[in-house]
Design an enzyme around this catalytic site. Structure first.
Site, mmCIF file in Angstrom:
data_model
loop_
_atom_site.group_PDB
_atom_site.id
_atom_site.type_symbol
_atom_site.label_atom_id
_atom_site.label_comp_id
_atom_site.label_asym_id
_atom_site.label_seq_id
_atom_site.Cartn_x
_atom_site.Cartn_y
_atom_site.Cartn_z
ATOM 1 N N TRP A 38 8.805 4.603 3.271
ATOM 2 C CA TRP A 38 8.242 3.914 4.442
ATOM 3 C C TRP A 38 7.069 3.023 4.034
ATOM 4 O O TRP A 38 6.053 2.964 4.727
ATOM 5 C CB TRP A 38 7.817 4.918 5.522
ATOM 6 C CG TRP A 38 8.918 5.830 5.921
ATOM 7 C CD1 TRP A 38 10.110 5.492 6.488
ATOM 8 C CD2 TRP A 38 8.951 7.251 5.755
ATOM 9 N NE1 TRP A 38 10.886 6.602 6.682
ATOM 10 C CE2 TRP A 38 10.190 7.707 6.241
ATOM 11 C CE3 TRP A 38 8.047 8.184 5.247
ATOM 12 C CZ2 TRP A 38 10.553 9.041 6.235
ATOM 13 C CZ3 TRP A 38 8.403 9.511 5.233
ATOM 14 C CH2 TRP A 38 9.640 9.933 5.726
ATOM 15 N N ILE A 39 7.261 2.316 2.936
ATOM 16 C CA ILE A 39 6.208 1.446 2.419
ATOM 17 C C ILE A 39 6.473 0.005 2.876
ATOM 18 O O ILE A 39 7.517 -0.572 2.541
ATOM 19 C CB ILE A 39 6.148 1.499 0.879
ATOM 20 C CG1 ILE A 39 6.009 2.956 0.396
ATOM 21 C CG2 ILE A 39 5.016 0.632 0.368
ATOM 22 C CD1 ILE A 39 4.819 3.693 0.961
ATOM 23 N N PHE A 94 0.878 -1.172 0.000
ATOM 24 C CA PHE A 94 0.000 0.000 0.000
ATOM 25 C C PHE A 94 0.911 1.217 0.000
ATOM 26 O O PHE A 94 1.528 1.543 1.027
ATOM 27 C CB PHE A 94 -0.882 -0.029 1.249
ATOM 28 C CG PHE A 94 -1.916 1.059 1.345
ATOM 29 C CD1 PHE A 94 -3.136 0.949 0.698
ATOM 30 C CD2 PHE A 94 -1.689 2.196 2.125
ATOM 31 C CE1 PHE A 94 -4.106 1.938 0.811
ATOM 32 C CE2 PHE A 94 -2.644 3.187 2.252
ATOM 33 C CZ PHE A 94 -3.854 3.062 1.588
ATOM 34 N N ALA A 95 1.051 1.865 -1.154
ATOM 35 C CA ALA A 95 2.058 2.907 -1.337
ATOM 36 C C ALA A 95 1.413 4.291 -1.303
ATOM 37 O O ALA A 95 1.051 4.858 -2.345
ATOM 38 C CB ALA A 95 2.814 2.692 -2.642
ATOM 39 N N GLU A 144 -0.787 4.528 9.756
ATOM 40 C CA GLU A 144 -2.240 4.633 9.524
ATOM 41 C C GLU A 144 -2.872 5.735 10.374
ATOM 42 O O GLU A 144 -3.985 5.604 10.863
ATOM 43 C CB GLU A 144 -2.926 3.274 9.755
ATOM 44 C CG GLU A 144 -2.513 2.238 8.719
ATOM 45 C CD GLU A 144 -3.334 0.979 8.777
ATOM 46 O OE1 GLU A 144 -4.556 1.056 8.985
ATOM 47 O OE2 GLU A 144 -2.741 -0.104 8.601
ATOM 48 N N GLY A 145 -2.133 6.803 10.529
ATOM 49 C CA GLY A 145 -2.594 7.952 11.310
ATOM 50 C C GLY A 145 -1.965 7.965 12.680
ATOM 51 O O GLY A 145 -2.303 7.152 13.536
ATOM 52 N N ARG A 184 -8.265 0.786 10.240
ATOM 53 C CA ARG A 184 -7.839 1.534 11.427
ATOM 54 C C ARG A 184 -8.276 0.892 12.738
ATOM 55 O O ARG A 184 -7.462 0.750 13.654
ATOM 56 C CB ARG A 184 -8.329 2.981 11.314
ATOM 57 C CG ARG A 184 -7.739 3.914 12.364
ATOM 58 C CD ARG A 184 -7.980 5.359 11.977
ATOM 59 N NE ARG A 184 -7.072 5.790 10.936
ATOM 60 C CZ ARG A 184 -7.385 6.656 9.961
ATOM 61 N NH1 ARG A 184 -8.610 7.142 9.899
ATOM 62 N NH2 ARG A 184 -6.488 7.013 9.075
ATOM 63 N N PRO A 220 8.372 10.918 1.247
ATOM 64 C CA PRO A 220 9.303 11.620 2.140
ATOM 65 C C PRO A 220 8.717 12.886 2.750
ATOM 66 O O PRO A 220 9.023 13.233 3.891
ATOM 67 C CB PRO A 220 10.489 11.939 1.217
ATOM 68 C CG PRO A 220 10.462 10.847 0.197
ATOM 69 C CD PRO A 220 9.000 10.562 -0.037
ATOM 70 N N SER A 254 2.499 6.828 1.607
ATOM 71 C CA SER A 254 3.430 7.781 2.230
ATOM 72 C C SER A 254 4.588 8.151 1.314
ATOM 73 O O SER A 254 5.043 7.349 0.491
ATOM 74 C CB SER A 254 3.995 7.197 3.534
ATOM 75 O OG SER A 254 2.977 7.003 4.475
#
Length: 382
Positions: free
Chosen positions: A161-162, A125-126, A366-367, A245, A130, A128
């Site tokens: 950060w994947i 799930f890409a 995820e938050g 979540r 930098p 995020s």
């Protein structure tokens, strides 16, 4: 399920799942290389039918179908109590594949869902970047139109950060196609790992599972690779995150329970100051408080999942509360368990040393905790 307890079938299923995880999945996890995809473990998740529970009917329903959020939470909590690597491998398959299930075309589902469900293909799930972590709407990966027909784009930029990168077999990628500013100009693409111009690298992170970068050097994508509609990719991401979540909270509850169980066993057996540690009021009261907080977090997670399944209007608030309390409680529980164990808990290979490394990240991904508080406050004032 009532508002206060699971039914007997769910309780029995969770117990069976914990036993299965300890007997069959934990040994595979222990043979894995930290920071790399453990493909035998992923394959076992498929062979045991656990991945199939994420994708009802194999995704063949007209709308793709969806797992019951409560089932997802029970699955993640039970796995986490016995083997966090198995839990994370399963969760990442769901996170990377749910956009395909919920928003993909029949052709996209037919190509990838059977492979993921069988444990043969690994997803990522890409989202995020930098410069775009908590503020996901600030992403800058560019999808530049190719040609004059408007049927294709070239992806240029970087994801960071994947999880499962750069080893995943395909990734759900969110890029800016520019229909509008902010979240409204984002499109979701399904990008196979062998697409020309796509590369990446591992990041040396405080995490047992692989995390890395994906670099897009003019990677070609077409309309056939779009998930959902152009310009509406942010909604694809949010629908997936809204489902997952609360289950991050379930993962945290599972880790917290494992830490508490270890602390209870140790303090009952360990002799100090003339008796077992459990007879020291400072120790017993600390664990009593933790047990109470863990149970509160568990119930909040279940309530958020039940609200999602019922289509309640306040799911965003409930999910944020569940993730907030559960992840913060898990950090506290693991830290307290380390404290009562003393130096032995910090030895490499000890359960608590492992949990101490695992428990930190869920407060960010995820938050982050601060984002969850912002969501809760916004919903309170809505």
């Amino acid at each position: 399920m009532t508002a206060f307890a699971l039914d007997s079938e769910d309780v029995a299923w969770c117990a069976e799942l914990r036993a299965l995880t300890a007997a069959q999945l934990r040994p595979l996890a222990e043979k894995g290389e930290p920071g790399r995809i453990n493909r035998p473990l992923v394959a076992a998740l498929g062979e045991l039918g656990l991945l199939r529970r994420l994708f009802p009917d194999g995704g063949t329903a007209p709308d793709g179908g969806t797992v019951r959020a409560l089932d997802l939470c029970l699955l993640r909590e039970s796995l986490a109590q016995e083997c966090t690597e198995a839990e994370t491998a399963l969760a990442l398959q769901g996170l990377g594949t749910y956009p395909v299930l919920q928003s993909g075309t029949p052709e996209q589902r037919a190509r990838w869902l059977p492979e993921v469900t069988a444990g043969r293909a690994v997803a990522a799930f890409a989202l995020s970047e930098p410069g775009a972590g908590s503020d996901a709407a600030a992403l800058t990966l560019a999808a530049e139109p190719e040609g004059t027909s408007g049927s294709g784009w070239r992806l240029t930029g970087e994801k960071c950060w994947i999880s499962n990168a750069p080893e995943a077999d395909f990734a759900t990628v969110f890029a800016r196609t520019g229909e509008a500013p902010g979240a409204r100009g984002v499109t979701a693409f399904l990008v196979p790992a062998d697409r020309a111009g796509l590369s990446g690298a591992h990041l040396d992170m405080l995490s047992p599972h692989p995390i890395g970068t994906l670099v897009f050097d003019g990677v070609p994508v077409t309309r056939a690779d779009v998930l959902g509609e152009p310009g509406r990719g942010f909604g694809v991401a949010m629908r997936t995150l809204n489902l997952f979540r609360p289950s991050v909270g379930a993962f945290a509850v599972g880790m917290a329970q494992a830490a508490l169980d270890a602390a209870l066993e140790h303090t009952a057996a360990r002799k100090a100051f003339g008796g077992p540690l459990k007879d020291l009021q400072s120790v017993a009261h600390r664990l009593a408080d933790l047990a109470t907080r863990i149970e509160a977090a568990r119930l909040l997670v279940y309530a958020a999942a039940a609200a999602y399944d019922a289509g309640a209007p306040d799911v965003a608030k409930r999910a944020a509360m569940a993730k907030l309390l559960a992840t913060e409680t898990a950090q506290e529980a693991v830290d307290a368990a380390v404290q009562v164990h003393g130096a032995r808990a910090l030895q490499r290979g000890h359960l608590l040393e492992h949990l101490y490394r695992e428990v930190r990240a869920p407060r960010i991904y995820e938050g982050a905790t601060e984002v969850q508080r912002t969501i809760i406050a916004r919903e309170l004032y809505r």
